[in-house]
Design a protein around this motif. Sequence first.
Motif: not given
Length: 178
Positions: A27-36
């Motif tokens: 859906n062309n939504i940019s992801i800032y970051d992912v935390f795991t």
Amino acid sequence: MSNIKYILGLFEDPDDMMHGIDQLQKNNISIYDVFTPMPIHGIEDKLGVKRSRLPIVAFCCGITGTITALSLMYFTMAVDWPMNIGGKPNFALPDFIPITFELTVLFCAFGMVGAFFFKNHFFPGRAPRVMELRASADRFVIAIEANKGFDADKIDSLLKEAGAIEIKHNDRKYVSYE
């Protein structure tokens, strides 16, 4: 104007989080970051994270250590205080290889630690930058930057469809430990 800066989607399962990343990217939504809480293989490629330049820093620090060791030994043994030791030349390179190796490794190790601290903002007295405290324990978090023209309801529904157990609208950039 909303003062929401980030939308956080919290997941219990890494597969659900990966599905959420796929849904947001479709859906062309940019992801800032992912935390795991643990490393997930293949997530860098999915997010488009560039390859680290840390090997270049390691090489530069190692070369600096090598040049420092050789120049210091040359200066002390051949220029400043030349000594005749067993009839050997003043600058016998095979004798200096162990010290050169040790200084190369030492400079490389300290340079890598310094570069890591600098890149990740690990300075003494600096408050930790954490968006969600549970990301280091048991939750997988996707952070989406809420910029101009974003649709919070659409993002919420995409995260819920992907399996998010909780969605937070964060009004601050980072949460402190206090």
